[in-house]
Design a protein around this motif. Structure first.
Motif, short mmCIF file in Angstrom:
data_model
loop_
_atom_site.label_atom_id
_atom_site.label_comp_id
_atom_site.label_asym_id
_atom_site.label_seq_id
_atom_site.Cartn_x
_atom_site.Cartn_y
_atom_site.Cartn_z
N UNK A 1 0.85 -1.20 0.00
CA UNK A 1 0.00 0.00 0.00
C UNK A 1 0.89 1.25 0.00
N UNK A 2 0.79 2.10 -0.99
CA UNK A 2 1.64 3.29 -1.08
C UNK A 2 1.19 4.42 -0.15
N UNK A 3 1.24 4.14 1.15
CA UNK A 3 0.75 5.11 2.14
C UNK A 3 1.54 6.41 2.08
N UNK A 4 2.88 6.29 1.98
CA UNK A 4 3.71 7.49 1.95
C UNK A 4 3.40 8.38 0.77
N UNK A 5 3.15 7.77 -0.39
CA UNK A 5 2.84 8.54 -1.59
C UNK A 5 1.50 9.26 -1.44
N UNK A 128 11.09 4.50 -3.86
CA UNK A 128 11.72 3.20 -4.07
C UNK A 128 11.81 2.43 -2.76
N UNK A 129 12.25 3.11 -1.70
CA UNK A 129 12.35 2.46 -0.39
C UNK A 129 10.97 2.03 0.10
N UNK A 130 9.98 2.89 -0.11
CA UNK A 130 8.62 2.58 0.33
C UNK A 130 8.09 1.33 -0.36
N UNK A 131 8.34 1.22 -1.67
CA UNK A 131 7.85 0.06 -2.40
C UNK A 131 8.57 -1.22 -2.06
N UNK A 132 9.86 -1.11 -1.72
CA UNK A 132 10.65 -2.31 -1.46
C UNK A 132 10.50 -2.81 -0.03
N UNK A 133 10.54 -1.90 0.92
CA UNK A 133 10.58 -2.30 2.33
C UNK A 133 9.34 -1.93 3.13
N UNK A 134 8.47 -1.08 2.56
CA UNK A 134 7.30 -0.64 3.31
C UNK A 134 7.60 0.47 4.30
N UNK A 170 1.70 9.94 -10.14
CA UNK A 170 2.00 9.04 -11.27
C UNK A 170 3.47 8.62 -11.24
N UNK A 171 4.37 9.60 -11.09
CA UNK A 171 5.80 9.31 -11.07
C UNK A 171 6.18 8.42 -9.89
N UNK A 172 5.70 8.76 -8.72
CA UNK A 172 6.07 8.01 -7.51
C UNK A 172 5.47 6.60 -7.52
N UNK A 173 4.26 6.44 -8.06
CA UNK A 173 3.66 5.11 -8.12
C UNK A 173 4.44 4.20 -9.08
N UNK A 174 4.90 4.76 -10.18
CA UNK A 174 5.72 3.97 -11.12
C UNK A 174 6.97 3.47 -10.41
N UNK A 177 6.06 0.69 -7.66
CA UNK A 177 5.79 -0.66 -8.16
C UNK A 177 6.99 -1.26 -8.90
N UNK A 178 7.90 -0.40 -9.35
CA UNK A 178 9.11 -0.90 -10.01
C UNK A 178 10.22 -1.20 -9.01
N UNK A 179 9.99 -0.84 -7.76
CA UNK A 179 11.04 -0.97 -6.75
C UNK A 179 11.51 -2.41 -6.55
N UNK A 180 10.58 -3.35 -6.66
CA UNK A 180 10.97 -4.76 -6.46
C UNK A 180 11.97 -5.22 -7.51
N UNK A 181 11.96 -4.59 -8.68
CA UNK A 181 12.92 -4.95 -9.72
C UNK A 181 14.20 -4.12 -9.60
N UNK A 182 14.08 -2.87 -9.12
CA UNK A 182 15.23 -1.97 -9.05
C UNK A 182 16.09 -2.21 -7.82
N UNK A 183 15.46 -2.27 -6.66
CA UNK A 183 16.19 -2.26 -5.39
C UNK A 183 17.16 -3.43 -5.23
N UNK A 184 16.79 -4.68 -5.59
CA UNK A 184 17.74 -5.78 -5.43
C UNK A 184 19.00 -5.64 -6.27
#
Length: 243
Positions: A1-5, A128-134, A170-174, A177-184
């Motif tokens: 859930x993108x609460x921070x965004x 990115x941090x929000x999407x990867x780690x919550x 729009x930018x932050x949601x992209x 949701x892309x964080x799982x691919x970028x962060x690792x």
């Protein structure tokens, strides 16, 4: 859930509404002086994150080449045109009675805060941090500053400030949701270089806010795309050769 965004977007909308409604009660000197303070805050945030830089050549190369790409494709002009569309759309429903700013000053200020809200290193990294780690703490901290920044700028620009929440979401949601691919794929060094690159944008934005130098901050945005691959390339391929 993108609460921070969601919180960040709401802070801009609420700040924009409050500033547009009560801005006429504030003196021009107050608004001018507080804008200078926000500019200094932006510079301070930029300087603090630039200090995290681990691979200076990679960061400098990304900023220079990224800005060159932005200038070549006229990114700043495209964002400026988009800001004009936003202003005209909202103007059909909400009239901005403030006549203190010329058309050029209005558009210049609008583009400045679009970059400040949508393309800061803090916001991009926080998404990115929000999407990867919550962990939403980075975006929530940014929301506090954005609330007051939006309120002050809405004193001059009106309700159009609220519309900036749309491209930001729009930018932050992209990124979220892309964080799982970028962060690792990242390393701590790449993250620090990423923050440092964003710091240059924040510093340049601060100069624009205090009207000291009109840096092409919108054209600098491609640097944020280049920095992580360039940091990785520098560490793995260039640095072993020169050391």
């Amino acid at each position: 859930m993108p609460i921070g965004i969601i919180i960040n977007a709401l802070s801009i909308v609420i700040g924009g509404i409050l500033g547009a409604l009560v801005g006429h009660k504030l003196s021009p000197k107050f608004k001018e002086d507080i804008t200078l303070v926000f500019g200094v805050c932006s510079m301070g945030m930029g300087i603090s994150t630039i200090g995290l830089m681990e691979n200076m050549p990679a960061v400098i190369f990304s900023v220079v080449i990224g800005t060159g790409i932005g200038l070549a494709i006229h990114l700043g002009e495209r964002i400026n045109a988009g800001a004009g569309v936003m202003q005209r759309v909202i103007g059909k429903f909400i009239k901005n009675s403030n006549s203190e700013l010329s058309e050029d000053e209005f558009m210049n200020t609008l583009v400045t805060i679009i970059v400040l809200f949508c393309a800061s290193g803090t916001g991009i990294y926080g998404s990115i941090v929000s999407g990867m780690s919550g962990d939403h703490s980075v975006l929530i901290s940014k929301s506090i500053l954005d609330l007051f920044t939006a309120a002050i700028f809405a004193c001059s620009l009106g309700m159009v400030v609220c519309m900036i929440a749309i491209p930001q979401v729009i930018i932050f949601l992209i990124l979220f949701f892309a964080a799982t691919a970028i962060f690792p794929l990242t390393t701590p060094g790449m993250i620090n270089d990423f923050k440092a690159c964003g710091g240059f944008l924040m510093l340049a934005t601060g100069f624009r806010m205090v009207k000291l130098k009109n840096f092409p901050t919108a054209d600098m945005i491609p640097a944020m795309v280049l920095i992580m691959p360039m940091s990785c390339f520098w560490v793995n391929y260039i640095l072993p050769l020169v050391s």
